[in-house]
Motif scaffolding. Structure first.
Motif, short mmCIF file in Angstrom:
data_model
loop_
_atom_site.label_atom_id
_atom_site.label_comp_id
_atom_site.label_asym_id
_atom_site.label_seq_id
_atom_site.Cartn_x
_atom_site.Cartn_y
_atom_site.Cartn_z
N VAL A 131 0.86 -1.19 0.00
CA VAL A 131 0.00 0.00 0.00
C VAL A 131 0.89 1.23 0.00
O VAL A 131 1.78 1.36 0.85
CB VAL A 131 -0.93 0.02 1.23
N ALA A 132 0.67 2.14 -0.97
CA ALA A 132 1.47 3.36 -1.05
C ALA A 132 0.74 4.38 -1.91
O ALA A 132 0.12 4.03 -2.92
CB ALA A 132 2.85 3.08 -1.64
N ASP A 133 0.80 5.64 -1.49
CA ASP A 133 0.30 6.77 -2.28
C ASP A 133 -1.14 6.58 -2.74
O ASP A 133 -1.49 6.86 -3.88
CB ASP A 133 1.21 7.00 -3.50
N GLY A 134 -1.99 6.08 -1.85
CA GLY A 134 -3.40 5.95 -2.16
C GLY A 134 -3.75 4.80 -3.07
O GLY A 134 -4.86 4.73 -3.61
N ARG A 135 -2.81 3.87 -3.24
CA ARG A 135 -3.06 2.72 -4.12
C ARG A 135 -2.66 1.42 -3.44
O ARG A 135 -1.82 1.40 -2.54
CB ARG A 135 -2.30 2.87 -5.44
N LEU A 136 -3.28 0.35 -3.92
CA LEU A 136 -2.93 -1.00 -3.53
C LEU A 136 -2.25 -1.67 -4.71
O LEU A 136 -2.80 -1.67 -5.81
CB LEU A 136 -4.17 -1.78 -3.12
N TYR A 137 -1.06 -2.22 -4.48
CA TYR A 137 -0.34 -2.93 -5.53
C TYR A 137 -0.25 -4.40 -5.13
O TYR A 137 0.17 -4.72 -4.01
CB TYR A 137 1.07 -2.35 -5.69
N ALA A 138 -0.66 -5.28 -6.03
CA ALA A 138 -0.70 -6.70 -5.69
C ALA A 138 -0.23 -7.55 -6.86
O ALA A 138 -0.52 -7.25 -8.02
CB ALA A 138 -2.11 -7.11 -5.29
N ALA A 139 0.51 -8.61 -6.54
CA ALA A 139 0.85 -9.61 -7.54
C ALA A 139 -0.36 -10.51 -7.74
O ALA A 139 -0.98 -10.95 -6.77
CB ALA A 139 2.05 -10.43 -7.09
N ALA A 140 -0.72 -10.77 -8.98
CA ALA A 140 -1.90 -11.59 -9.28
C ALA A 140 -1.55 -12.59 -10.37
O ALA A 140 -0.55 -12.45 -11.09
CB ALA A 140 -3.06 -10.71 -9.73
N GLU A 141 -2.40 -13.60 -10.49
CA GLU A 141 -2.20 -14.65 -11.48
C GLU A 141 -3.51 -14.90 -12.21
O GLU A 141 -4.58 -14.90 -11.61
CB GLU A 141 -1.73 -15.94 -10.79
N THR A 142 -3.43 -15.10 -13.51
CA THR A 142 -4.60 -15.42 -14.31
C THR A 142 -4.23 -16.45 -15.37
O THR A 142 -3.04 -16.59 -15.70
CB THR A 142 -5.18 -14.16 -14.98
N LYS A 143 -5.21 -17.14 -15.89
CA LYS A 143 -4.94 -18.16 -16.90
C LYS A 143 -5.34 -17.64 -18.26
O LYS A 143 -6.43 -17.13 -18.46
CB LYS A 143 -5.71 -19.45 -16.59
N ARG A 144 -4.40 -17.75 -19.20
CA ARG A 144 -4.63 -17.31 -20.58
C ARG A 144 -4.38 -18.52 -21.48
O ARG A 144 -3.24 -18.88 -21.72
CB ARG A 144 -3.72 -16.15 -20.93
N GLY A 145 -5.47 -19.12 -21.93
CA GLY A 145 -5.33 -20.36 -22.68
C GLY A 145 -4.82 -21.46 -21.77
O GLY A 145 -5.40 -21.75 -20.73
N LYS A 146 -3.69 -22.06 -22.13
CA LYS A 146 -3.11 -23.12 -21.31
C LYS A 146 -2.02 -22.60 -20.39
O LYS A 146 -1.46 -23.37 -19.60
CB LYS A 146 -2.53 -24.21 -22.21
#
Length: 450
Positions: A325-340
């Motif tokens: 959390v910094a400067d009014g924002r939340l920064y997060a590592a995320a994962e998503t599936k694109r095809g395989k």
């Protein structure tokens, strides 16, 4: 009327010869300017040079799952574990001091954040026949000197050690022992109205005992510059976030956080930030129920709810060091599936509105080890998910406002040392500090960027 002239009045051939001579004389200067422009362009867009290890702390030969913490205070790096708190010079790696709990005591818990150069820790004898975590102490991280200590009322040895103590706003705040549900038996220790206390951070002088609402007990505490926060369990099943006045401990507001599936189990709640107020609910157990990030105004007004799973993918919030959390924002590592394939990315959210601001994808086959947000930049350590023997981790720097890539550098090393997930990432001047805890790992590795 005399004719008006403009420009060069010399004959054409003389004018052409003069122009050619001028160009010849300018060629060295033009070449130098061109070289400078090329250098500037390459400096802005080319990846940074390889990093090098400046120093590393000695390997830990044993470990516990409590008492762990790490902080950067000025040019001093400090790490805590169950048996000692140790400080190193951030530039040279030279050991500056070490604090060991007296007698048979262990460091049970430490505050997440420092207040100036002071950190709070809870210590006690957790062995058979011991009194549990019965002491809270304030430690000056510049000298390793214990400023003061006070007794606390411990419950049984199964009590949660997370966010037991906190420092901020000139206060030291602690949670005494509370009611617990253990093996289907209620073991009352300290009533909720007596379980949250504050002391002067530098002297230990008592300041107040909080007016916790009837039927509620505090489980986690955080101290900010404006107010003290606590996660409360009310009626043994309902979770609430409450704020208390820094001056006298009077209740200012409370807001529901939802319920818990099993009475008496530890709440999956993390107090990410006190200013602004950001709370993570759920999403802390691998494979568990998805969670959310909740933000509140200074008066407790709910501002936004950011789901950990959505169009951006799934936030990896069950891992340490990948949410900031910094400067009014939340920064997060995320994962998503694109095809395989699975794609890892950094996602930035506006805390006030709960809306996504930007996302920055990694190339396929790469994932995040840790990230840090400060100074208008998001710095992340990245690794190859299907590592070969010659694959090295990378340091990625993004513009915090836009998500645009600013720099990429090879670390020249397997940063996590095949020891699992990193605990944290710290930035000290031109150096990157990797934080680990566990058996057989180096708690600090300090890298210099090329």
């Amino acid at each position: 009327m005399a004719a008006r002239t403009t420009g060069d009045t010399r004959p054409g051939r003389e004018r052409w010869l003069s122009s050619r001579e001028g160009t010849r004389r300018l060629r060295p200067l033009l070449a130098a300017v061109a070289a400078l422009l090329v250098g500037l362009t390459m400096g802005c867009s080319a990846p940074g040079g390889p990093m090098r290890v400046v120093w590393e702390a000695p390997v830990d030969d044993n470990a516990r799952d409590y008492g762990n913490g790490a902080w950067l205070v000025g040019d001093t790096l400090v790490r805590s574990r169950y048996d000692a708190v140790t400080a190193f010079d951030a530039r040279s790696g030279e050991r500056r001091w070490e604090y060991a709990p007296p007698g048979q005591d262990h460091v049970c818990a430490v505050g997440r954040r420092t207040a100036g150069s002071v950190i709070l820790l809870a210590r006690g004898d957790r062995g058979p026949g011991g009194q549990g975590c019965a002491t809270v102490a304030a430690l000056d991280l510049t000298t390793g000197r214990e400023l003061w200590h006070v007794r606390r009322a411990p419950a049984d040895l199964t009590e949660s050690l997370t966010d037991m103590v906190a420092a901020g706003g000139g206060l030291a705040v602690l949670r005494d022992g509370d009611d617990r549900w253990v093996l289907e038996t209620i073991r009352p220790a300290v009533q909720g109205s007596e379980a949250l206390r504050a002391f002067d951070l530098l002297t230990g002088a008592p300041r107040w005992q909080a007016a916790v609402p009837a039927g509620c007990v505090p489980e986690r505490v955080a101290a900010g510059e404006r107010q003290v926060l606590a996660v409360l369990t009310c009626g043994r099943t309902e979770l609430r976030l409450a704020a208390f006045d820094k001056a006298d401990g009077k209740a200012q507001w409370s807001a529901p956080l939802g319920g818990r599936p099993t009475p008496g189990t530890d709440a999956e709640v993390t107090l990410l930030s006190t200013d602004p107020v950001v709370v993570q609910v759920g999403g802390t157990v691998p494979g568990g129920l998805p969670g959310a990030y909740l933000t509140f105004g200074e008066d407790g007004t709910p501002l936004s709810r950011i789901e950990s799973t959505g169009g951006h993918g799934t936030s990896q919030s069950h891992r340490p060091g990948v949410v900031a959390v910094a400067d009014g924002r939340l920064y997060a590592a995320a994962e998503t599936k694109r095809g395989k394939e699975y794609v890892n990315r950094v996602v930035a959210f506006d805390l006030a509105k709960g809306t996504e601001v930007w996302r920055s994808d990694l190339t396929a086959g790469r994932g995040f080890l840790a990230l840090e947000a400060a100074g208008g930049r998001v710095t992340a350590l990245v690794r190859m998910l299907a590592r070969r023997h010659d694959d090295m981790d990378e340091l990625l720097v993004l513009d915090a406002a836009t998500g645009d890539e600013q720099d990429t550098s090879d670390t020249g090393a397997d940063v996590d040392h095949k020891a699992g997930e990193l605990a944290d990432l710290l930035i000290h001047e031109d150096r990157v500090v990797v934080v680990r805890w566990g058996w057989g790992v180096r708690p600090f590795s300090v890298y210099e960027r090329g």
